[in-house]
Write a protein that holds these residues in place. Structure first.
Motif, PDB file in Angstrom:
ATOM      1  N   ILE A 285       0.835  -1.202   0.000  1.00 52.58           N
ATOM      2  CA  ILE A 285       0.000   0.000   0.000  1.00 52.58           C
ATOM      3  C   ILE A 285       0.869   1.250   0.000  1.00 52.58           C
ATOM      4  N   ASN A 286       2.000   1.177   0.684  1.00 48.23           N
ATOM      5  CA  ASN A 286       2.931   2.298   0.693  1.00 48.23           C
ATOM      6  C   ASN A 286       3.421   2.602  -0.720  1.00 48.23           C
TER       7      ASN A 286
ATOM      8  N   LEU B 119      -7.725  14.042  -3.820  1.00 45.05           N
ATOM      9  CA  LEU B 119      -8.827  13.461  -3.052  1.00 45.05           C
ATOM     10  C   LEU B 119      -8.828  13.952  -1.606  1.00 45.05           C
ATOM     11  N   GLY B 120      -7.818  14.747  -1.254  1.00 50.13           N
ATOM     12  CA  GLY B 120      -7.720  15.240   0.104  1.00 50.13           C
ATOM     13  C   GLY B 120      -7.086  14.260   1.065  1.00 50.13           C
ATOM     14  N   VAL B 121      -6.374  13.257   0.527  1.00 49.34           N
ATOM     15  CA  VAL B 121      -5.722  12.258   1.365  1.00 49.34           C
ATOM     16  C   VAL B 121      -4.241  12.604   1.465  1.00 49.34           C
ATOM     17  N   ARG B 122      -3.750  12.832   2.655  1.00 46.65           N
ATOM     18  CA  ARG B 122      -2.335  13.141   2.855  1.00 46.65           C
ATOM     19  C   ARG B 122      -1.540  11.848   2.937  1.00 46.65           C
ATOM     20  N   VAL B 123      -0.533  11.724   2.084  1.00 43.05           N
ATOM     21  CA  VAL B 123       0.304  10.532   2.108  1.00 43.05           C
ATOM     22  C   VAL B 123       1.019  10.407   3.445  1.00 43.05           C
TER      23      VAL B 123
ATOM     24  N   ASN C 259       2.316   7.730   8.898  1.00 48.20           N
ATOM     25  CA  ASN C 259       2.081   7.688  10.334  1.00 48.20           C
ATOM     26  C   ASN C 259       1.642   6.312  10.794  1.00 48.20           C
ATOM     27  N   LYS C 260       0.957   5.571   9.908  1.00 47.50           N
ATOM     28  CA  LYS C 260       0.399   4.289  10.295  1.00 47.50           C
ATOM     29  C   LYS C 260       1.304   3.114   9.966  1.00 47.50           C
ATOM     30  N   VAL C 261       2.310   3.324   9.131  1.00 50.53           N
ATOM     31  CA  VAL C 261       3.197   2.230   8.755  1.00 50.53           C
ATOM     32  C   VAL C 261       4.003   1.754   9.948  1.00 50.53           C
TER      33      VAL C 261
END
Length: 449
Positions: free
Chosen positions: A89-90, A103-107, A112-114
Motif C-alpha cells: 500500500i505504501n 482526493l484530500g488524502v495526505r500521504v 504515520n500508520k506504517v
C-alpha cells in the motif's frame, strides 16, 4: 496510465477483511473463482464497489483516479494489514500521490500508520581542491548521518539524529588528525519535538535542529542549533519566529577547534574566537509570500532578520536580508538574495558589509528519480566581513567574503537514492586589497537511505 482492477486487488488483497462469510455482492464472480474470497472481503470492507453495484468486471481497465480511490480506502484499513500488505500500500501511495492529494488524502497519514519509528540517513564522500595548493589525502573526506523519526500521534513527531564530523582520508579517517578517533567525532545534531496544530497550519518545534540562517543560499550558518521555532504556513505565505543558540557541531572542525597547516594536517586551535558564531544567541524571524500561476507556479519572495546577543566579543549586532525565487515553467528557476550585517568596524574595513547572490538553474535532480539532473550558474559578490564565521551550508568552504566570483555546477541522480555533484568557481577576484584568490573545485557522492 491504466491498470487492471485485478492487479490492484492483488496489491490490497485481504486488507480490511472483517467477515469471511459476507454475501457476494457481484453477480459476475462465481463462488468457485480463485478470487472469490478476496473480492468479497474487499467489498465488505468498502475498498471496492464494482460497477452499478452489481458487477465486478475484473478485466475492465480503470483510470489512475479510480486506482487512487482504492488505495485511499486501503489506507484507511492499515491497522488490519500485514507488514507485507502495508509495504504494498505504501508503494501504491507513492505511485498515486498526486491523485491522492486531489482526493484530500495526505500521504503522510499513511506514513504515520506504517510504524511508530522510521530510520533514515545519508552518507557523503567529498573531494575538495583549491587551485594553487598541494593536493593530498586530506582533499577527500566522508560523513555519515543517521535519523530516527518517531510519529507519536497524528500531530506530534520526535526526531533524533547523530552525525560524524567530516573525516578526512589523510589521517586514517580521524577528524582530529591523529591516528586514533577523537571522542567528539560523532555528535547529536538533531533532537527535537515537532507539534502540528491549528488545522495543520501551525507548527512548533523545540530542541536541537538544523538552522539555516535566513538566506536561501546557505551562505551563512547551516548547522546545529538549540532553540524553539514557531511557524505558520498556508497557500499564500509563511511566517517563522524563533530563538536559540548556535552550537558546536561540524562547525568547530573547520572554523574553531581544528586548523589545517601548510601540509594539510589538522591541529587544535582556540574555540573562543571573537568572530565565531558558536555560543552566540539569536532571535530571528522570516516572512515568505508565495505567488504565481501557470509557468510561475511556486515562485516566492521573502525577508528575514536576526538579532545577535549573548557573547560580548561577537562584533555583529544584527543582520537582515531579502530573497526571491522565480520559476519559469517546469525547468527553469532564478534565485536572488541580498544581505546586510550591522558590524563593529574594529573587525572590518567595510561599513555594514553586504552580500549579493544570484543563481540560474535548469532542471531538478531528485534522489527519488534516477537519471534526473540539473545544471546551474551562480554569481556571488560579498564585501569584507559579510560572512559570519561559524559554519556554512554553501558548497564553498573558503573565499566566502571580500570576493566577486562565479560558479557552475551539475547534479545527477545516477541511481535511486544516489546522486553525484560537481561544482567549480571561476573568474574570482578579491574586492579589497591585492591578495590572490584561488579557484575552488568540489565533487561529491551522496547516498540516502
Amino acid at each position: 496510465m491504466k491498470t487492471k482492477v485485478l492487479a490492484a486487488l492483488v496489491a490490497t488483497m485481504a486488507v480490511g477483511a472483517t467477515c469471511a462469510f459476507a454475501a457476494n455482492p457481484f453477480v459476475d464472480v462465481p463462488t468457485d473463482s480463485w478470487a472469490y474470497k478476496s473480492v468479497v472481503e474487499l467489498a465488505d470492507a468498502g475498498i471496492i464497489q464494482g460497477v452499478d453495484g452489481s458487477y465486478f468486471q475484473g478485466d475492465r481497465n480503470i483510470t489512475r483516479y479510480e486506482a487512487a480511490e482504492m488505495t485511499a480506502k486501503a489506507m484507511a484499513h492499515m491497522d488490519k494489514a500485514s507488514v507485507e500488505q502495508r509495504a504494498l500500500i505504501n508503494k501504491l501511495a507513492d505511485e498515486y500521490a498526486d491523485e491522492l492529494n486531489s482526493l484530500g488524502v495526505r500521504v503522510s497519514n499513511l506514513e504515520n500508520k506504517v510504524g511508530n519509528v522510521k530510520l533514515t540517513g545519508d552518507a557523503r564522500i567529498r573531494y575538495k581542491y583549491e587551485n594553487g595548493k598541494v593536493e593530498n589525502d586530506n582533499s577527500w573526506d566522508y560523513r555519515v548521518r543517521l535519523r530516527a523519526n518517531a510519529q507519536v500521534n497524528d500531530r506530534t513527531k520526535v526526531t533524533y539524529g547523530i552525525s560524524t564530523n567530516n573525516h578526512n582520508f589523510g589521517n586514517n579517517g580521524a577528524a582530529s588528525g591523529a591516528d586514533d578517533q577523537d571522542s567528539n567525532d560523532t555528535y547529536t545534531d538533531l533532537a527535537n519535538v515537532d507539534y502540528n496544530f491549528g488545522g495543520n497550519n501551525w507548527d512548533l518545534m523545540v530542541g536541537r535542529y538544523t538552522y539555516i540562517l535566513g538566506d536561501k543560499v546557505g551562505y551563512q550558518f547551516g548547522d546545529t542549533f538549540d532553540g524553539a521555532q514557531l511557524q505558520y504556513k498556508n497557500d499564500k505565505f509563511k511566517a517563522i519566529a524563533g530563538y536559540g543558540k548556535f552550537k558546536v557541531g561540524d562547525a568547530d572542525v573547520w572554523n574553531g577547534k581544528w586548523k589545517a597547516d601548510a601540509k594539510g594536517n589538522l591541529t587544535i586551535k582556540d574555540t573562543t574566537a571573537a568572530d565565531s558564531l558558536l555560543g552566540v544567541k539569536t532571535g530571528y524571524g522570516e516572512l515568505e509570500g508565495f505567488f504565481g500561476g501557470g509557468r510561475l507556479a511556486g515562485s516566492s519572495v521573502g525577508v528575514y532578520y536576526n538579532d545577535f546577543f549573548g557573547k560580548d566579543a561577537f562584533k555583529a549586532d544584527d543582520l537582515w536580508g531579502a530573497f526571491a525565487s522565480f520559476n519559469f515553467g517546469s525547468k527553469w528557476n532564478l534565485t536572488a538574495n541580498y544581505e546586510q550585517i550591522s558590524k563593529d568596524q574594529s573587525k572590518t574595513s567595510v561599513d555594514d558589509p553586504e552580500m549579493w547572490y544570484g543563481k540560474l538553474q535548469y532542471g531538478t535532480a531528485s534522489f527519488a528519480a534516477p537519471k534526473s539532473w540539473d545544471a546551474w550558474v551562480e554569481y556571488l559578490d560579498a564585501e569584507d566581513g559579510a560572512y559570519l564565521n561559524g559554519s556554512t551550508n554553501f558548497w564553498r568552504w573558503d573565499n566566502l567574503d571580500n570576493i566577486k566570483t562565479w560558479g557552475v555546477g551539475v547534479d545527477y541522480t545516477f541511481a535511486k537514492n544516489a546522486m553525484f555533484s560537481v561544482m567549480q568557481s571561476f573568474a574570482t577576484d578579491t574586492k579589497k586589497g591585492n591578495d590572490d584568490t584561488n579557484e575552488l573545485t568540489r565533487a561529491q557522492f551522496v547516498f540516502v537511505f
